[in-house]
Design a protein around this motif. Structure first.
Motif, PDB file in Angstrom:
ATOM      1  N   ALA A  29      -1.832 -45.441  60.105  1.00 40.69           N
ATOM      2  CA  ALA A  29      -1.199 -44.225  59.576  1.00 40.69           C
ATOM      3  C   ALA A  29      -0.984 -44.367  58.076  1.00 40.69           C
ATOM      4  O   ALA A  29      -0.901 -45.475  57.537  1.00 40.69           O
ATOM      5  N   THR A  30      -0.909 -43.229  57.399  1.00 37.18           N
ATOM      6  CA  THR A  30      -0.426 -43.209  56.021  1.00 37.18           C
ATOM      7  C   THR A  30       1.084 -43.066  56.123  1.00 37.18           C
ATOM      8  O   THR A  30       1.607 -41.975  56.379  1.00 37.18           O
ATOM      9  N   VAL A  31       1.795 -44.169  55.975  1.00 40.66           N
ATOM     10  CA  VAL A  31       3.230 -44.213  56.256  1.00 40.66           C
ATOM     11  C   VAL A  31       4.017 -43.901  54.987  1.00 40.66           C
ATOM     12  O   VAL A  31       4.052 -44.697  54.046  1.00 40.66           O
ATOM     13  N   HIS A  32       4.627 -42.735  54.960  1.00 42.85           N
ATOM     14  CA  HIS A  32       5.501 -42.342  53.857  1.00 42.85           C
ATOM     15  C   HIS A  32       6.913 -42.791  54.220  1.00 42.85           C
ATOM     16  O   HIS A  32       7.612 -42.122  54.989  1.00 42.85           O
ATOM     17  N   THR A  33       7.340 -43.927  53.686  1.00 38.98           N
ATOM     18  CA  THR A  33       8.603 -44.522  54.123  1.00 38.98           C
ATOM     19  C   THR A  33       9.826 -43.784  53.587  1.00 38.98           C
ATOM     20  O   THR A  33      10.910 -43.902  54.162  1.00 38.98           O
ATOM     21  N   ALA A  34       9.687 -43.036  52.482  1.00 37.58           N
ATOM     22  CA  ALA A  34      10.831 -42.387  51.811  1.00 37.58           C
ATOM     23  C   ALA A  34      11.873 -43.427  51.395  1.00 37.58           C
ATOM     24  O   ALA A  34      13.060 -43.132  51.302  1.00 37.58           O
ATOM     25  N   THR A  35      11.419 -44.677  51.153  1.00 38.57           N
ATOM     26  CA  THR A  35      12.269 -45.751  50.657  1.00 38.57           C
ATOM     27  C   THR A  35      11.617 -46.333  49.407  1.00 38.57           C
ATOM     28  O   THR A  35      10.603 -45.822  48.919  1.00 38.57           O
ATOM     29  N   ALA A  36      12.171 -47.423  48.929  1.00 41.69           N
ATOM     30  CA  ALA A  36      11.604 -48.076  47.749  1.00 41.69           C
ATOM     31  C   ALA A  36      10.192 -48.607  48.005  1.00 41.69           C
ATOM     32  O   ALA A  36       9.437 -48.853  47.062  1.00 41.69           O
ATOM     33  N   GLY A 362      21.134 -44.470  59.969  1.00 40.10           N
ATOM     34  CA  GLY A 362      19.847 -44.688  60.620  1.00 40.10           C
ATOM     35  C   GLY A 362      18.838 -43.600  60.392  1.00 40.10           C
ATOM     36  O   GLY A 362      17.937 -43.395  61.203  1.00 40.10           O
ATOM     37  N   ALA A 363      18.955 -42.851  59.292  1.00 43.10           N
ATOM     38  CA  ALA A 363      18.023 -41.755  59.026  1.00 43.10           C
ATOM     39  C   ALA A 363      17.663 -41.755  57.552  1.00 43.10           C
ATOM     40  O   ALA A 363      18.241 -42.473  56.746  1.00 43.10           O
ATOM     41  N   GLY A 364      16.670 -40.931  57.217  1.00 47.11           N
ATOM     42  CA  GLY A 364      16.325 -40.743  55.827  1.00 47.11           C
ATOM     43  C   GLY A 364      15.210 -41.614  55.320  1.00 47.11           C
ATOM     44  O   GLY A 364      14.766 -41.450  54.184  1.00 47.11           O
ATOM     45  N   GLY A 365      14.727 -42.549  56.131  1.00 41.34           N
ATOM     46  CA  GLY A 365      13.629 -43.394  55.685  1.00 41.34           C
ATOM     47  C   GLY A 365      13.063 -44.190  56.842  1.00 41.34           C
ATOM     48  O   GLY A 365      13.683 -44.308  57.897  1.00 41.34           O
ATOM     49  N   LEU A 366      11.868 -44.718  56.637  1.00 40.49           N
ATOM     50  CA  LEU A 366      11.243 -45.567  57.635  1.00 40.49           C
ATOM     51  C   LEU A 366      11.415 -47.018  57.195  1.00 40.49           C
ATOM     52  O   LEU A 366      10.803 -47.467  56.218  1.00 40.49           O
ATOM     53  N   ALA A 367      12.264 -47.749  57.907  1.00 42.44           N
ATOM     54  CA  ALA A 367      12.547 -49.140  57.601  1.00 42.44           C
ATOM     55  C   ALA A 367      12.940 -49.848  58.884  1.00 42.44           C
ATOM     56  O   ALA A 367      13.404 -49.214  59.840  1.00 42.44           O
ATOM     57  N   VAL A 368      12.759 -51.149  58.893  1.00 44.31           N
ATOM     58  CA  VAL A 368      13.107 -51.937  60.080  1.00 44.31           C
ATOM     59  C   VAL A 368      14.594 -51.774  60.374  1.00 44.31           C
ATOM     60  O   VAL A 368      15.440 -51.865  59.485  1.00 44.31           O
TER      61      VAL A 368
END
Length: 429
Positions: A29-36, A362-368
């Motif tokens: 996937a093209t993962v847009h993490t919305a994080t750093a 737990g929202a707003g970004g894709l992170a472990v």
């Protein structure tokens, strides 16, 4: 068979075990993490127990976890739907189905000042609007009360709710206040009176005006609510447009040590440096580019870009019919990007910025460790020609179905058991 059809088939095969186990591996996937970490190309996302367990390339696939090949398509967190009344109204034109406004008294002295009014108590997780919006990739929204005739410039409280059918708010309470010309009828047609009244309300909450005073306008519950926000325990959202009012608001918030955010802010760009210094998030409507009234004479399309360039956290809200058209927030973000807002920050305006501003864990970004609230898109999520291919809440794939899709399938699909509403026209005539 097209790649899109193959992907749809794979999603259907994976749906049943994903519903039961909250386990999933999305590959390629093209993962847009919305994080750093930004955007990761050809990446995998592993979900275990409803949370993101790993993000990277070539992740090992556990034997018991369903796997989906995204085929390079974009994967994002579920999106913020803006400040809406989803679950508080069904038909906006039918008053009996709208439960978002407290309207009792009339005039300044009889103003119904009830900051304890909490619209989350009327939230209906079975509302048809939830499914309509979540199949479009929206995962959560901020419920906001209205002022209404005979109400107050302090509209009441709302909170973040998830659109997965959960019955209770997912974040802390937020207090809503409206200022400017739109509510001047509630304050004797005087803008200055709005600040006078706010000062009085806060004096009451601090006990400087006794509850027994004939000037008192708050209930004991109302004083307790304002005291909580005065102590910094919660965000206060001010709906305000004019630069002069925003300047007064920054002074007012500094004096009272309030944690504020701005909704609207058509002229916020004029005070971008001051807003950045005060760390005030601003939720704008990038389509509000015309001087609709004297409070919005300085409205412009690049408002979001100018605010972002100065260091202001920027989010998105809609000015009109936000509940039934919440899915259009993607168009707002896309327009902001077209007028200078960086693409990654356009996505952050619908994910990370509102999650941080309103305290959604737990929202707003894709992170472990984050909740696996995910959307797989057919293309660029900020392009209105793209659609949500599949949505997951806590690792569970939802059925991509709503009242609107059912109507579409009935009236545009081939003839079935149900009759069409109208007969097909006789084209031979």
């Amino acid at each position: 068979m097209s790649r899109l059809s193959i992907l749809a088939g794979a999603l259907l095969l994976a749906l049943s075990p994903a519903l039961a186990a909250q386990e999933l591996l999305i590959r390629n996937a093209t993962v847009h993490t919305a994080t750093a970490r930004g955007t990761l190309q050809d990446a995998d996302v592993l979900v275990r127990g409803g949370k993101i367990a790993a993000i990277g390339k070539g992740l090992a696939a556990p034997a018991d976890v369903p796997t989906i090949d995204a085929g390079g398509r974009p994967l994002t967190p579920t999106l913020f739907g803006g400040i809406t009344r989803i679950g508080l109204e069904e038909v906006s034109g039918e008053a009996k189905t709208v439960d978002a406004t407290l309207t009792l008294g009339r005039g300044t002295r009889e103003m119904t000042v009830r900051p304890e009014f909490d619209v989350t108590l009327a939230f209906n997780p079975d509302s048809a609007l939830l499914a309509v919006n979540r199949v479009e990739g929206l995962g959560w929204t901020l419920l906001g009360p209205g002022t209404g005739e005979g109400g107050s410039i302090i509209a009441g409280q709302g909170a973040i709710v998830r659109l997965d059918g959960s019955p209770d708010p997912a974040g802390p309470r937020v207090l809503f206040v409206e200022l400017g010309d739109d509510v001047s009828s509630l304050t004797g047609q005087s803008r200055a009176a709005q600040w006078m009244l706010l000062e009085q309300f806060f004096d009451e909450a601090r006990g400087r005006i006794p509850a027994t005073s004939p000037m008192a306008m708050l209930t004991p519950a109302g004083r307790a609510v304002l005291s909580k926000f005065l102590a910094g325990n919660g965000r206060v959202v001010f709906k305000v447009e004019r630069a002069a009012d925003i300047r007064q608001l920054l002074r007012f918030a500094d004096r009272h040590r309030l944690r504020i955010a701005i909704s609207g802010g058509s002229e916020a760009w004029k005070l971008a440096r001051e807003l950045a210094a005060a760390k005030v998030p601003v939720f704008v409507d990038p389509l509000a580019n015309l001087p609709a009234d004297f409070d919005r004479l300085g409205a412009r399309m690049d408002n979001a870009a100018l605010l972002h360039a100065a260091g202001v956290p920027v989010g998105m809200v809609q000015s009109n019919d936000a509940s039934h058209n919440a899915r259009k927030v993607r168009q707002l973000a896309g327009n902001a990007v077209a007028y200078g807002l960086p693409w990654e920050d356009g996505l952050a305006a619908l994910t990370r910025v509102p999650a941080e501003a309103f305290g959604l864990p737990g929202a707003g970004g894709l992170a472990v460790g984050q909740r696996a609230d995910l959307v797989l898109w057919t293309g660029d999520p900020l392009d209105v020609s793209s659609t949500a291919q599949q949505v997951w809440f806590g690792g569970r794939a939802i059925e991509m179905r709503s009242r609107q899709t059912e109507l579409r399938d009935r009236y545009l699909g081939p003839a079935g058991a149900l009759p069409r509403a109208y007969p097909a026209p006789d084209r031979a005539r």
